[in-house]
Structure formats: C-alpha cells, structure tokens
Design an enzyme around this catalytic site. Structure first.
Site, PDB file in Angstrom:
ATOM      1  N   LEU A  37       0.815  -1.323  -0.015  1.00 47.90           N
ATOM      2  CA  LEU A  37      -0.061  -0.068  -0.051  1.00 47.90           C
ATOM      3  C   LEU A  37       0.786   1.368   0.024  1.00 47.90           C
ATOM      4  CD1 LEU A  37      -2.834   1.164   0.251  1.00 47.90           C
ATOM      5  CD2 LEU A  37      -2.497   1.040   2.696  1.00 47.90           C
ATOM      6  N   ASP A  38       0.852   2.049  -1.102  1.00 48.67           N
ATOM      7  CA  ASP A  38       1.349   3.429  -1.275  1.00 48.67           C
ATOM      8  C   ASP A  38       2.943   3.192  -1.224  1.00 48.67           C
ATOM      9  OD1 ASP A  38      -1.312   4.443  -0.611  1.00 48.67           O
ATOM     10  OD2 ASP A  38      -0.891   4.808   1.620  1.00 48.67           O
TER      11      ASP A  38
END
Lengths: 277, 277, 277, 277
Positions: free
Chosen positions: D221-222
C-alpha cells in the site's frame, strides 16, 4: 448559523481596535476569527472579522460609522453563495474547472450564466444545465459588441464576473459598468509578458519558470490589483505549446484560488494592490 | 524606538479582544501591528502585538493578568538582538550561512559561541572572532558528554540554542535543561524520513521532491513542533549525494527562516504545533 | 580518474548520433553519461557526454571535426576546478555564500580574487585568505574605471567572472573583453522588473511572488541568456525591505545553482537562450 | 506522421549507444528526440527515442534484440491515444479534471469507461457520454467485489487503469491481473502519511507543506514507484478540511501530470523507482 463577515478599511488611529471591538462586544457578538493589518507606509488599517450571533445589522453599521472616519469603507456580508457570471471564449480548462467545482458543490458560488463571444463552449456548459449566452463579436464594433454583452450579463443575477479565458480586451465603459466586480486570469507571471501571446514571449525569452496571475480588471490592460499568482518550472525542452499546456494547470488553479478568496470576502483593494486577510 | 512585542496565548472568551485592546488603549500605546488567531477546534486564542510608546512594563503585565485566565501565557519582549549559541558538528553550510548573516548585520542575534563535538569548524568560526568550544564526545558516555556540553553552553549568554547540523541525539536531560530553547534543522520533509540518513532513504524511495524541516527539539526524535519547511525538486538522475547537495541549500534557508521567525517572537508553541503570527 | 566533458553543438543531420558514437566507441572510451537534445524548431543538435578512459585529445577532436559541419562547436574539457574571479560591491550574502562553499570544498572552483568598487568587503574576503582588489569608481569616468577593473581582473587566473551583486552597469567593451565568461544574478524574476530597484518595483506592483534570475551578461541590460530562476512567496505584509530580505535567500541560491551548472559544463548558449544538459 | 517511441532498458555495455544508433541509422529513421540515462550505481541503461520514417517494425525489433542482452526490455509504441479506464469512488475533482481534458481534446487518451463502487458519479460521467459502471461493494467480500470489478473492466478496451480517488484497497490478485497498468493518486507527499486520512494526519502533525503523489500500484500500500509529486503551502490557520481542499488542486494536477508522462511513454520502472525520459 447566522455568520457574517465584517470588513473595515480606514485610516489607522490610536484606539481603533479598542473602539471597534467595544462595539462588537456590546452587540454581544461572537468573533469566530479576526484579522487586522496596518500598512505602516500609508497608515491604512484593514480588518476582517467573522462574526456570529443575533444582531441588528443596521444598528451595528450605524454604530461603526459613528466611531470611524467619514471615508471609512465598511462592508458587512452574510455568508452565502454569491451569484457569478463566467465569460469565456473558447478554451475549456478554466471554465471546466469551475463547472466541475460548481457541480461538486465545492464552489461558494452559483454560476448563473456563461457568456461567450464564440459558440463552441455551449455544448459543455449546457451539460451542466447552466444558461449559455452566445454574443458574437463578428461584424460588430467593439462598442456594439460590448453593449450586447452588457445586456446579456444584466439578464442574470451576479455579484461577480469571472473572465475564464475571455480573450477580448474590455473597454473603460465595461470596466466602469461593473466596478470592482471583474476578475481575470492572465497567462503569465505579471508584470512579465503583458499583452498578447505570453507563452510565445516566455519561450522566446528562454525563461526557466512560467506563471499565471489573477487580478481585478481595471482600465489599464493587465495592470489591475493582483490577487493570486503561481508558477511552474519549464526548461529548454519545452516548445511554446508545451509551456502553454504546462501553464494551463497553473492558470486554472490560480483563478480558482483567487475566486475562492473573493467569494470568502477576504480581498481588500487598496490603490493598485490587494490586502488579503 | 521603544518597541516591544506582546504575545498572549489563552482560552478564547467573548470580549477578549475588547478587554485586551482596552488596556493597551488606556496605556496610551501605539499598536504598530496586531495579529490574532483563534483555533476553532480547541478555542485557543493567540495574539501578537508590536507596540511602541512609553509605558510601565510591570503595570501593563499586571493589568493584563487581571483580566486574563490564570493559565494564560503572557510574554512581553523588548525588540533587541537575542543571544544565541550554535551547536554544529562538521558541516559548514548552515553554520556558515548564519556566520555570514551575522557578519553582515542581517541576523537579529548575537552569536555568543559556537560549540562542536569536533574541532574541524574551529578555523571557520574563529575567522569571525566568535568563541569556539570543542567538546569531544570521544571516550565519553552520552551523559558525560552532555554534562560537558551543558557546562560549555552555560559559560556564554544565550536565549536560544541553534542546532546547525549538530549530529548527535540529545537526551531528555538536555531537552529539560533548555526548555523551548533548542531549534533544529532536519534534512528531510518531516515526517517523511525520520532518523538517520534521510537523503539515502529518499533516494532509495525514488521521491521526486526532497525537503527540510526546522522544528523545536523535544524528547521524541524529529517529532517536535514544526516551524518552517521547504522543498526542492529532484529526479532520477540524482544520486543520494546529489540529493544531499541539493538539499543543503534548502536546509540552510529553512533554518535561517525559522530562526528569523523565532528571533522576531512570532512563534507560539501549542501542543505539538506552532502558530506563527 | 581521467574524466572529460565533451560538448557538441551543431545542425542536426541524419546519422549524427551514430557517427559521433562510432568515434567514441572506436576510441575505446567509456561514456559515463550522455545527454542529447534537438531543438525541433531550428534543428540544432546539442550533446554533452561525460567520458573516461585513456585517449588522445587531439586525435579525438580531429576525428569529430572530420564528421561534423564546419561551424559545429566542439568543446572538450577535463574535469577540474575552474578559476573564477568574483566581482561584488557591498552586499555580503551572495559573496559570503560562495566563500563558505569554497571554504567547505563544495565549490568546483578556485576563487582566485574578489574585486570590488568599494572597500567594505575587504575584511570578509581576507578572512578566507583570498586576494581582494579595491578598484574605486569615484572621480573616474565609466571607461576609466573599467580599464582599471579589467587590469585588476587580468592580474589573476580566471575562466569565469561571477557578478555577485556587482552594482555597476558594464560597458560593451567589458562584455567584449570577456565573451561568454560573465555570469550575473539579477534580483527579480526576469523579464519582470528590469533595471534598478526591482524590489521597490515589485512592492509597488503588489506582486505575490518575487524571484531571482541568473544569466549570462550581454550588451543589453538584464537581457542575457537565462541559466536559472527561482521564486519565493510574499504578501501584503511585506515592505519592500522585507521583499529584499526574502529575496536574498533566493538570489544566493539561484546564483549558486547557476554557477554549479556552468562549472559542470552543462550550459550551452544558443541565441538568447540556454540549453542545459 | 508515422511517429513511434522506442524504449530500451538494459545493462549498460561499452558501445551500446553506437550499436543502437547504427541500427536506427541503417533503417533510415529520423530521430526526432533521443534521451539516455545510465544509473551509475547499477549500470542500468535507459533510452527513449522518438522516431519517424517508414520502417518494418518486426525487422527493427529483431535487429535490436540481436545486439542487446537477452533480458533487455524493448518497447516500440506507435504514437496514438491510449484507451484508459478510470476508477473512482465519490469525489469529483480528479475525475472531473480528466473528463474536461478529455472533452477538450487535451488528453492523449480515450476514456473508455468510468467504474465506481458508488453510483453518485454516474450523473457527471454520463454528461460526457462515457459508459459508467456501478459495481457496488456492499454485502460482498473484498474478493467477490473485485471479481465483479475485474469483469466490468474487461468489458472495455484499456491499456491503463487510472485510480482517480478510488478509495478501496486493491488485493494482490487485482494488482497481478493488471501488471504495471494501474496508476494511483495518493493525497499526501509520500512516504509521509501513508494510509488513511493523510490530511488529518498532516493537520495533527502541524506540517507547513502538504503534497500529493502519483505512483504505480503494487502490492504494498502506497509504496509503488513514484511518478510525480507536488506540494502546496499551508499554515496554522488551515483546519484539516482546509488542507484537504487545498490539497485537491495539487492532487488533480499531479495525477494529470503523471498520466501525461505515462501516455507519452516516458516512464520506465526500475526496481521501486521510475526513470522519466
């Protein structure tokens, strides 16, 4: 919530804040926020207060007038969406940005109409159920065209006219008709590249940064009080068209930011400058 | 000119501005500038006034205390150069920037000493006729070293301690000894890249922008209230050393800007944040 | 490491990269980095290669000349610190920044002398054991002063002359004497605010952004090819002196960045623009 | 004009540019622009050439393969609008920005569909005569929802999937289904403020700058390779909602810029970074 914005602009004198705050206090108002600024060169005082509470507007204004110099500018505005008319010519990016914000409910304004000297934006505007007026300038003198333009504007409610890439120069008569009501976006970092084709000028000069400027329209082209400016970096690989494309993102953001400041009653005009509180 | 800065931080209450401005008015003071801010979430009120005129400091402070809540923070400072001590390790760019500003008379401060855990900056500092203290950390525990460091600091006058690339972590004891007096520059855009080697971290993450952060030092590493931040752009052609070199210009400007705000008594600390008026 | 920078500027023709890379390949060179750019409007080709390895310079240059058009510009420079002379008047911030970088070993240059039309910088410069020449302009015509200035410059080694806030206008004779060798920092975001007192002009115009521009000096004041620009934000609270102070940080960083590009042989001049590879 | 983009990524070896340019020369191609980059740490070579002329694609690719290492990545793309699918949830500003650019002809892409897990954007999308697919996640497991989402995507042509504020976390299965095809905009200056509510995190931390990051989506994530980032300044007067509003302008511009780079085939992925030529 009964929220108002109180703007005062006047010569500074000793005790001014005390005298104003005394009146606000005695009216039993809540001060949600308060900003003051004194220009030390000219001794001009600026104040913006956001106030809430029950109060008699006329009474408040009268009391303020009593203690302020005769030529003080006092403005009391209820927080509410303002009616705006957008003028554009053919480019979509500034107009489209405002239409999307309007549609999303992110604009503190009602767009009551879009008026253009061309008809190519009609299709876009009408998607959003906003009246579109086509006022061609063809075969008309500048004065004749502006007469029609002014008539078209006056068919709608407006507190503000936003030039979102409206590519015609306005006459002093137009400016006089809508005093301090016309907001423009210029596609350069003013005062660099005044006039036509600023991106071509910028490309020819070999600058490493380009910008955009939003300002109030006055009788002197590109010389009105500046509200907001921003820039982006370019380099030798940019053709003038690349500069224009990169600049469009800056233009639309600067216009949107300047409009936001105006809609929130944050912009004072003072001489050829703005004070933003 | 007898210029003072009055800073007030307290819970907001109705009539607060009125009550404060009444006292300032009755003291016959000139308010050169005045800024207020209310944090609407917490209802905390901040005010910074620059005042001139003849007045009795004790009298003014007593009258303000009378009308303000018990826990209000009131600070009245005469405009004057503050004494600062700079701590550095071996890098010259932040220290050198402050030394040049000091030499040029552009710093609102007297640098009373530079202290380092290495001796390589001695030559530079002494060019400017500023005392240099070498307090080595070698063969010492962190506590022993800090004891010597604190002793060295206390030999000089100071209102503020500036960490200009001082590359050692400070203990809670040090922080407690100089509460709200230690200003740091961190070589990243905090909270990105906390801790060691932020440029290596940034390079490894492939960021397109690097930054610097100046903040008050607290017991939690790189977590103190942020005063100023700035950034510069990088791209894939930058090695981590290139990022470090590009970052140095940002670091020195950010530290200089943050120090300037502190020296002008513009920075309030509130929780883990700053309010800058 | 025997590192060289090869710069070629010429009309683009089909097979150009092939023909150049063939020669580099046959010389058994290592290409550490290679950048090319073709201006599609004018069909001008620019190439900068960093090459290492053992090679005969004359042989390489001769072979390149053989395959390139007659008017091609070929430059082969060994990576080494360049000698520079700094001209300044009285302000310390740009000069001081370069002196600190020089002292720290962060400048790819030897500052061989600092020359000023005033003597107030002498003390600063001599701290760093750099020769300082005071060439007053008082009671001299512009031509007489420049003759002395040119003589002073020629006493020292130089490949580049850096105007670090040298506040006198240079004559065409001076420019002709040091062609493409004089780098200037102008304290505005050119072409905005050409000429004297740009910060006063910017303040008077009410801009929201100020900037600085580093450019080659030509016979037209403030019109030479731009190498680097940067900006910082200002607002209505800034007096023109505040703008000047904020601008100083931008000026010194822009000058330093432009000088760095020049010292790394990254800057091509083409018409009134630069190409930076 | 028969314009192609040739991208090569491989280990650098001596003579590589020579060997490649020889092939391009022998194919009688015009090289409109050419960029190369070698990562000196890893010795990886990147090249992007824009070529025009008549040539046999297969022949060119075969010849390049013959001289390049086996694991070289060679990509030859005809300049043309790419088909893209946009995923969004409920916020209009990024989606609207792309729709306006698409409508204006300013996007090098055909938006073939917009898919959302809510139905509130349907009205906006259909104004522009673009198919809208509503794939609710309610009462579905993450896997069940993604199966429907993938089916919806596969109904349309796409070379790229753009997450324009799509507020659901994607599973590894989704990422695997569309490798190197999913572009995201994250509303913070990554790696600061990973995860949920970055503006609340930024407000709580008291930062002076907020940003946005556009990156390729990976399983972490990210954490995918960053393509573009930008920032804007904030101060203590900004509530987290004000930060969010200010950030929206940055987000939409960053997403638009990153998409533009991808559509022009300028973005190489290398490890967890991008090289942009």
């Amino acid at each position: 919530m009964n929220e108002h914005r109180l703007l005062i602009q006047t010569n500074d004198t000793q005790g001014l804040v005390y005298n104003i705050s005394k009146i606000l206090f005695e009216q039993n108002l809540n001060i949600e926020s308060n900003s003051e600024y004194v220009d030390n060169e000219t001794n001009e005082f600026f104040m913006r207060s956001v106030i809430t509470g029950e109060f008699a507007q006329k009474d408040l204004l009268r009391k303020l007038k009593d203690i302020l110099p005769v030529n003080a500018i006092i403005q009391l505005t209820k927080k509410a969406k303002k009616d705006i008319i957008i003028l554009a010519t053919k480019e979509m990016y500034c107009l489209g940005d405002l239409l999307i914000k309007h549609e999303a409910g992110d604009l503190d304004a009602n767009i009551t109409a879009v008026i253009s000297n061309r008809d190519s934006l009609k299709n876009l505007v009408e998607k959003f159920n906003i009246p579109f007026e086509y006022v061609t300038h063809e075969e008309l003198s500048r004065e004749e065209h502006e007469d029609l333009l002014i008539k078209a504007i006056k068919k709608y409610d407006y507190e503000l006219i936003v030039l979102a890439k409206y590519m015609r120069i306005l006459t002093p008569n137009f400016v006089k008709t809508f005093p301090k009501q016309v907001l423009n976006i210029h596609h350069s970092f003013l005062p660099a590249f005044i006039g036509a084709n600023p991106y071509k000028q910028a490309h020819s000069r070999g600058v490493k940064i380009i910008g955009a400027t939003s300002h109030w329209v006055t009788n002197v082209l590109d010389e009105g009080p500046i509200i907001a400016q921003d820039i982006t970096r370019v380099d030798h690989t940019y053709s003038w068209e690349d500069m224009r494309d990169a600049g469009r993102n800056v233009e639309k953001v600067v216009l949107s930011n300047a409009l936001d400041l105006v809609l929130k009653d944050k912009v004072f005009v003072y001489g050829n400058k703005t004070v933003i509180l």
